[in-house]
Design an enzyme around this catalytic site. Structure first.
Site, short mmCIF file in Angstrom:
data_model
loop_
_atom_site.label_atom_id
_atom_site.label_comp_id
_atom_site.label_asym_id
_atom_site.label_seq_id
_atom_site.Cartn_x
_atom_site.Cartn_y
_atom_site.Cartn_z
N ASP A 139 0.84 -1.21 0.00
CA ASP A 139 0.00 0.00 0.00
C ASP A 139 0.87 1.26 0.00
OD1 ASP A 139 0.54 -1.03 2.67
OD2 ASP A 139 -0.52 0.73 3.38
N GLU A 151 -2.16 -1.16 16.10
CA GLU A 151 -1.94 -1.16 14.64
C GLU A 151 -0.43 -1.34 14.42
OE1 GLU A 151 -0.19 1.55 13.19
OE2 GLU A 151 -0.24 0.50 11.28
N ASN A 153 2.14 -0.08 12.44
CA ASN A 153 3.17 0.97 12.39
C ASN A 153 3.50 1.50 13.80
OD1 ASN A 153 3.21 0.75 9.64
ND2 ASN A 153 2.10 2.68 9.24
N HIS A 189 -4.06 1.46 2.73
CA HIS A 189 -3.87 2.28 3.94
C HIS A 189 -3.14 3.60 3.66
CE1 HIS A 189 -4.79 -1.27 6.50
NE2 HIS A 189 -4.03 -1.97 5.67
N ASP A 190 -1.90 3.50 3.17
CA ASP A 190 -0.98 4.65 3.19
C ASP A 190 -1.42 5.77 2.26
OD1 ASP A 190 1.94 2.48 3.53
OD2 ASP A 190 0.44 3.16 4.98
#
Ligand SMILES: Nc1ccc([C@@H]2N[C@H](CO)[C@@H](O)[C@H]2O)cc1
Ligand SMILES: [Ca+2]
Length: 323
Positions: A13, A163, A165, A238-239
């Site tokens: 992502d 999460e 990260n 996501h990103d």
């Protein structure tokens, strides 16, 4: 035109975040910095160069931290595969890395530009960002804002509470959220709305060409891992949500909150505990009147999925035409 530094750990992502940042004319991508996260920093750096090469772009890429500040390294190989970007064909890099460490690249770039003109967009563990703050605290006041992919105000994806990260370097996340700058948390609650639906995949397919193929191969691979592990119907992009918000702030709604990162909990390490202003300002410590809570963080809440998809298709069309 928003100037950004994208700190990332490609990562499927992450590659779509690079597509948006490089393809949208309203974003000035000053550089990409890499960090260990989805895979080790050797692989995430090689992948960043490969993605830029596949897209036909050339931007400074600076290699960053090989591991978290304090905790043991955790990678997301089960999702991203043995290369960190399994699925698409990864071309050999068409250009060399920037000679500087990611932390020095971030500091040099922020200090070389006018104050409040650069946004940091960390979409991997926040190790490089925390190190940059410690090495040169001046960047805290000089950066325009931080738009970070990570955290969740409901449930995690690497543990029930955390999460990835934030979990992968909870101490770095604690440094970033506690620093005196403007942070927007783009957490799983938002990014699990950003799905590569069949409609979006068909629109990408209709653009055609090698970059569209690259993107579809990304989603095809992730659908084999993400869906199985996390029971998510389609791959979550996501990103790219962070970059989309830089292009069009209406792409998601936000609420103010006070966010605390858990770094000591046995079962909750890496949890982003969000005290929303709209929740009547519950206190973190049971309402002790002495605790002052200022709701200085911003949390992404509701995605405008059609708008998000339009941005991805538009960036793909522009990069495909210019290749
Ligand atoms: N299951 C799982 C999915 C994505 C990620 C990576 N971490 C963030 C989502 O948790 C994104 O930046 C993505 O690159 C990690 C684990
Ligand atoms: Ca990432």
């Amino acid at each position: 035109m928003d100037k950004i530094i994208l700190d990332c750990d490609p990562g499927h992502d992450d590659a779509i975040a690079i597509l948006l940042a490089a393809g949208n004319p309203n974003i000035d991508l000053l550089g990409i910095t890499t960090v260990s996260g989805n895979h080790n920093v050797e692989n995430t750096t090689r992948n960043a160069l490969a993605v830029c090469t596949a897209y036909g772009i050339k931007v400074p890429v600076a290699k960053g931290s090989p591991g978290p500040l304090i905790s043991d390294q955790v990678l997301a190989v089960e999702i991203h595969g043995d290369t960190g970007l399994d699925g698409p064909v990864l071309p050999p890099a068409s250009f060399e890395l920037d000679k500087r460490h990611a932390v020095d690249f971030i500091i040099d770039t922020v200090m070389a530009h006018e104050p409040k003109t650069i946004t940091l967009v960390p979409v991997g563990p926040y190790t490089n960002i925390a190190l940059a703050i410690r090495k040169d605290p001046r960047i805290i006041g000089r950066v325009k804002r931080v738009v970070a992919m990570g955290g969740a105000y409901t449930r995690g994806n690497i543990t029930p509470a955390a999460e990835f990260n934030v979990y992968a370097d909870a101490e770095a996340a604690d440094v970033v959220f506690r620093a005196d700058w403007d942070v927007t948390m783009v957490g799983l609650d938002l990014t699990h709305q950003a799905l590569a639906t069949p409609d979006l995949q068909n629109r990408v397919r209709a653009v055609g060409g090698p970059i569209a193929r690259f993107i579809l191969d990304i989603w095809e691979f992730i659908a084999t891992t993400h869906g199985g592990l996390l029971q998510i119907e389609y791959p979550a992009i996501h990103d790219a949500c962070c970059v989309a918000a830089m292009i069009d702030p209406t792409v998601f709604t936000t609420e103010k909150a006070d966010i605390r990162v858990e770094i000591a909990g046995r079962w909750t390490k890496g949890m982003t505990v969000c005290n929303f202003e709209k929740m009547g300002g519950m206190h973190h410590f049971g309402g002790t009147a002495s605790e002052q809570v200022d709701f200085r963080h911003t949390v992404a809440m509701k995605l405008d999925h059609p708008k998000f998809c339009d941005l991805i298709v538009d960036a793909l069309e522009r990069l495909t035409k210019s290749k």
